[in-house]
Design a protein around this motif. Structure first.
Motif, PDB file in Angstrom:
ATOM      1  N   UNK A  72       0.831  -1.212   0.000  1.00 57.05           N
ATOM      2  CA  UNK A  72       0.000   0.000   0.000  1.00 57.05           C
ATOM      3  C   UNK A  72       0.863   1.259   0.000  1.00 57.05           C
ATOM      4  N   UNK A  73       2.146   1.120   0.330  1.00 55.27           N
ATOM      5  CA  UNK A  73       3.009   2.304   0.394  1.00 55.27           C
ATOM      6  C   UNK A  73       3.733   2.583  -0.932  1.00 55.27           C
ATOM      7  N   UNK A  74       3.474   1.740  -1.919  1.00 51.88           N
ATOM      8  CA  UNK A  74       4.147   1.922  -3.218  1.00 51.88           C
ATOM      9  C   UNK A  74       3.311   2.876  -4.067  1.00 51.88           C
ATOM     10  N   UNK A  75       3.810   4.087  -4.253  1.00 51.85           N
ATOM     11  CA  UNK A  75       3.044   5.099  -4.967  1.00 51.85           C
ATOM     12  C   UNK A  75       3.739   5.553  -6.239  1.00 51.85           C
ATOM     13  N   UNK A  76       2.982   6.302  -7.027  1.00 45.29           N
ATOM     14  CA  UNK A  76       3.553   6.940  -8.217  1.00 45.29           C
ATOM     15  C   UNK A  76       4.222   5.945  -9.138  1.00 45.29           C
ATOM     16  N   UNK A  77       5.426   6.273  -9.553  1.00 45.04           N
ATOM     17  CA  UNK A  77       6.129   5.440 -10.522  1.00 45.04           C
ATOM     18  C   UNK A  77       7.004   4.371  -9.862  1.00 45.04           C
ATOM     19  N   UNK A  78       6.921   4.253  -8.555  1.00 45.34           N
ATOM     20  CA  UNK A  78       7.706   3.215  -7.884  1.00 45.34           C
ATOM     21  C   UNK A  78       7.139   1.832  -8.190  1.00 45.34           C
ATOM     22  N   UNK A  79       7.987   0.829  -8.124  1.00 44.61           N
ATOM     23  CA  UNK A  79       7.534  -0.554  -8.318  1.00 44.61           C
ATOM     24  C   UNK A  79       8.055  -1.416  -7.194  1.00 44.61           C
ATOM     25  N   UNK A  80       7.417  -2.556  -7.030  1.00 45.16           N
ATOM     26  CA  UNK A  80       7.835  -3.503  -5.998  1.00 45.16           C
ATOM     27  C   UNK A  80       7.713  -4.912  -6.558  1.00 45.16           C
ATOM     28  N   UNK A  81       8.662  -5.743  -6.200  1.00 41.90           N
ATOM     29  CA  UNK A  81       8.620  -7.140  -6.636  1.00 41.90           C
ATOM     30  C   UNK A  81       9.089  -8.035  -5.500  1.00 41.90           C
ATOM     31  N   UNK A  82       8.284  -9.024  -5.167  1.00 46.28           N
ATOM     32  CA  UNK A  82       8.665 -10.003  -4.147  1.00 46.28           C
ATOM     33  C   UNK A  82       8.963 -11.323  -4.844  1.00 46.28           C
ATOM     34  N   UNK A  83      10.075 -11.912  -4.460  1.00 49.32           N
ATOM     35  CA  UNK A  83      10.504 -13.179  -5.043  1.00 49.32           C
ATOM     36  C   UNK A  83      10.640 -14.183  -3.910  1.00 49.32           C
ATOM     37  N   UNK A  84       9.850 -15.239  -3.976  1.00 52.02           N
ATOM     38  CA  UNK A  84       9.923 -16.261  -2.934  1.00 52.02           C
ATOM     39  C   UNK A  84      10.728 -17.440  -3.464  1.00 52.02           C
ATOM     40  N   UNK A  85      11.697 -17.883  -2.668  1.00 44.51           N
ATOM     41  CA  UNK A  85      12.502 -19.039  -3.074  1.00 44.51           C
ATOM     42  C   UNK A  85      12.498 -20.070  -1.950  1.00 44.51           C
ATOM     43  N   UNK A  86      12.900 -21.286  -2.326  1.00 47.70           N
ATOM     44  CA  UNK A  86      12.927 -22.358  -1.321  1.00 47.70           C
ATOM     45  C   UNK A  86      13.953 -22.101  -0.224  1.00 47.70           C
ATOM     46  N   UNK A  87      15.107 -21.539  -0.582  1.00 46.96           N
ATOM     47  CA  UNK A  87      16.181 -21.404   0.404  1.00 46.96           C
ATOM     48  C   UNK A  87      16.259 -20.034   1.070  1.00 46.96           C
ATOM     49  N   UNK A  88      15.810 -18.985   0.390  1.00 47.93           N
ATOM     50  CA  UNK A  88      15.966 -17.643   0.953  1.00 47.93           C
ATOM     51  C   UNK A  88      14.638 -16.998   1.334  1.00 47.93           C
ATOM     52  N   UNK A  89      13.564 -17.779   1.387  1.00 44.05           N
ATOM     53  CA  UNK A  89      12.288 -17.202   1.772  1.00 44.05           C
ATOM     54  C   UNK A  89      11.866 -16.103   0.816  1.00 44.05           C
ATOM     55  N   UNK A  90      11.168 -15.096   1.349  1.00 43.51           N
ATOM     56  CA  UNK A  90      10.652 -14.034   0.486  1.00 43.51           C
ATOM     57  C   UNK A  90      11.525 -12.788   0.562  1.00 43.51           C
ATOM     58  N   UNK A  91      12.089 -12.419  -0.575  1.00 45.37           N
ATOM     59  CA  UNK A  91      12.839 -11.171  -0.693  1.00 45.37           C
ATOM     60  C   UNK A  91      12.014 -10.196  -1.510  1.00 45.37           C
ATOM     61  N   UNK A  92      12.060  -8.938  -1.113  1.00 42.03           N
ATOM     62  CA  UNK A  92      11.300  -7.931  -1.841  1.00 42.03           C
ATOM     63  C   UNK A  92      12.233  -6.814  -2.243  1.00 42.03           C
ATOM     64  N   UNK A  93      12.054  -6.336  -3.457  1.00 42.29           N
ATOM     65  CA  UNK A  93      12.911  -5.252  -3.932  1.00 42.29           C
ATOM     66  C   UNK A  93      12.030  -4.132  -4.475  1.00 42.29           C
ATOM     67  N   UNK A  94      12.410  -2.929  -4.140  1.00 44.57           N
ATOM     68  CA  UNK A  94      11.615  -1.755  -4.504  1.00 44.57           C
ATOM     69  C   UNK A  94      12.477  -0.775  -5.279  1.00 44.57           C
ATOM     70  N   UNK A  95      11.910  -0.294  -6.365  1.00 43.55           N
ATOM     71  CA  UNK A  95      12.572   0.787  -7.106  1.00 43.55           C
ATOM     72  C   UNK A  95      11.747   2.043  -6.893  1.00 43.55           C
ATOM     73  N   UNK A  96      12.367   3.071  -6.302  1.00 42.34           N
ATOM     74  CA  UNK A  96      11.603   4.287  -6.006  1.00 42.34           C
ATOM     75  C   UNK A  96      11.794   5.340  -7.092  1.00 42.34           C
ATOM     76  N   UNK A  97      10.666   5.842  -7.602  1.00 38.40           N
ATOM     77  CA  UNK A  97      10.676   6.982  -8.523  1.00 38.40           C
ATOM     78  C   UNK A  97      11.786   6.949  -9.560  1.00 38.40           C
ATOM     79  N   UNK A  98      11.803   5.924 -10.398  1.00 46.68           N
ATOM     80  CA  UNK A  98      12.896   5.829 -11.364  1.00 46.68           C
ATOM     81  C   UNK A  98      12.849   6.954 -12.387  1.00 46.68           C
ATOM     82  N   UNK A  99      14.006   7.275 -12.894  1.00 49.81           N
ATOM     83  CA  UNK A  99      14.106   8.248 -13.980  1.00 49.81           C
ATOM     84  C   UNK A  99      14.757   7.552 -15.176  1.00 49.81           C
ATOM     85  N   UNK A 100      14.957   8.301 -16.238  1.00 50.41           N
ATOM     86  CA  UNK A 100      15.457   7.676 -17.466  1.00 50.41           C
ATOM     87  C   UNK A 100      16.877   7.114 -17.265  1.00 50.41           C
TER      88      UNK A 100
END
Lengths: 325, 325
Positions: free
Chosen positions: B272-300
């Motif tokens: 719910x905190x991901x606004x505007x042009x930011x993106x979020x991606x969560x990747x769940x794996x067997x060995x490392x559980x759930x990792x999430x990565x966020x890109x805030x307000x990217x530019x060109x």
């Protein structure tokens, strides 16, 4: 098939989980790298070398045992980084590769140890020291090449995060600590967490590696949560905020600064959603802006994976001929 | 010093920013890899090859020009992946390395293209196709070795994220679109975003690469935000939620499934905190559980960096002898 000989110092939950994981993946590793792994020493404080003499201590093994890679998992002393630093120095001076999950050496002696590794043509890896196996150091090293890290910030201590969350519910500190100890979130002596020493150690490790600082944890401007009261939490809530213990590091006039302090975080802000044992770290760089990585509810497997991934890295580097021994 | 010859197809903002970045880092690259870079073709749709003949089209250059690395930056067709797929095939069949920022080929023909690259001993890289230069594919490939990805989820389309945010403020859709176009958040024809095609393309690309799916975007269970009304947003708010367009992928009975749909996200939840042009991606794996990565307000610059980092990777792989041409 080559065999890589491992000496492991410290054999708690993380060491056991790492050993299990390595066994579980033995076949896949043999197939991928034509390599097998053999533990030649596993040292505990009370029983000595479980695979050798009960009289052999960690430093004896580091100095004398016949191993290829030292796995340093002894308990942290965030004030000095010892005795882990001595173990690592002993191994590196012999040209042995080292993996540590102990942030003490990275927070107190990173530059010296990294240089020693380089001079002796061996690897010194430490992915597990911040956010368990979550790729932080490797993320920056492998995937953000030519980026300059200009700032880091995060919530890196789960004990204080847990305590603050429970305080929000109105529980008194002593009851929270008791409950936390029961479920394993809180150490027997939680002062290192509560007073921010653990966070200071982590931000120092990050700054030493990612921003080329040459700092020790006592140079971090540190304030813990020991003075936070329920009234403070309610005051924050009345302003639409939570209190979180935030770590920060930045560069100013060519010098790197670190700070640990409780901060008001708006409920609409990312950091307010990081609860329990989860951690968050934002890395700002010149070319890729601000990237944030979150580890949710890690378990012991994630610590084991960090050590495992460092070991895989060593095997791959030797395969590529990056390191010549 | 070796020179790597580049042919660039498409020369919009991303291509220009990439070229600028490469020039800015020329000295550092020369020092690190003893390598320089030369553009031999830069093709635009209306002007042909800016460095060659105005009659040469993108496919002409891909097929015939004398380059080492093709940089594929032509506009996306998410329905077919063309003409980018043909450009890439032309290059790979000649044993040339390819970098693309276009998700179409990854969403429509990943497996075929990856195999073609392997058979011809060349590199096929595409970090920029999801979340710009944010390391996603490289993160998993480099730093999560031996992990099996079991689930991915995220908010990957900034146009719909922006629209939903504006709808929360009570603005009507047509006004939001007009404003969004004015500030560049919204495409001239926003249907690809609003109806979830762009998100479907991204989740397909992720599933094809990270979960070994062999899918196309039309196999994703897709629902856009075209039917979301202000009343829906208010209804969500009354339940302590926001509406977000969420992408998901998972494995079930050996098969990989993808879904794009608007979801109620509690205000206390990360997403719910991901606004505007930011993106979020969560990747769940067997060995490392759930990792999430966020890109805030990217530019060109972040898009340019993605292409740049792929190019650095090609240079490093050749240095390490991983790829023999």
């Amino acid at each position: 098939m080559q065999t890589i000989k491992l000496a492991m110092l410290g054999y708690g939950n993380a060491g056991k989980a790492f050993k299990d994981l390595l066994e579980e993946k033995a076949e896949a590793l043999a197939e991928a790298y034509d390599t097998s792994f053999e533990f030649v020493s596993i040292v505990t404080k009370s029983k000595g070398d479980l695979l050798g003499s009960p009289n052999d201590t960690a430093i004896d093994v580091a100095q004398n045992a016949d191993y290829d890679v030292l796995i340093e998992l002894t308990p942290l002393n965030i004030m000095t980084g010892q005795p882990a630093i001595s173990h690592i120095e002993a191994a590196l001076s012999r040209g042995k590769d080292v993996i540590t999950a102990n942030k003490g050496p990275i927070a107190h002696a990173y530059k010296r140890l990294a240089k020693m590794a380089q001079q002796n043509g061996c690897s010194f890896l430490y992915e597990t020291t911040v956010m368990d196996g979550t790729p932080i150091f490797n993320l920056v090293h492998d995937t953000l090449k030519f980026c300059m890290v200009t700032e880091v910030s995060g919530i890196l201590n789960s004990t204080t995060n847990f305590i603050l969350e429970e305080m929000e519910k109105g529980f008194p500190m002593d009851q929270i600590l008791e409950q936390g100890r029961a479920i394993g979130f809180v150490e027997a002596d939680p002062l290192m967490d509560i007073e921010g020493y653990d966070s200071a150690g982590k931000i120092t490790a990050l700054l030493n590696v990612l921003m080329d600082a040459e700092m020790t944890p006592d140079q971090v401007d540190r304030k813990g949560i020991e003075e936070i009261s329920y009234k403070d939490i309610k005051d924050a809530a009345s302003k639409g905020c939570k209190i979180k213990l935030v770590c920060k590091g930045w560069r100013e006039h060519g010098k790197v600064y670190g700070r640990v302090a409780p901060e008001y975080i708006p409920l609409t802000h990312l950091y307010s959603t990081i609860n329990g044992t989860s951690s968050i770290l934002s890395i700002t760089t010149d070319l890729m802006g601000k990237l944030t990585i979150i580890e949710e509810d890690p378990e012991i497997l994630q610590t084991a994976y960090g050590v495992f991934s460092d070991l895989v890295r060593i095997v791959e580097m030797e395969e590529d001929g990056v390191i010549e021994e």
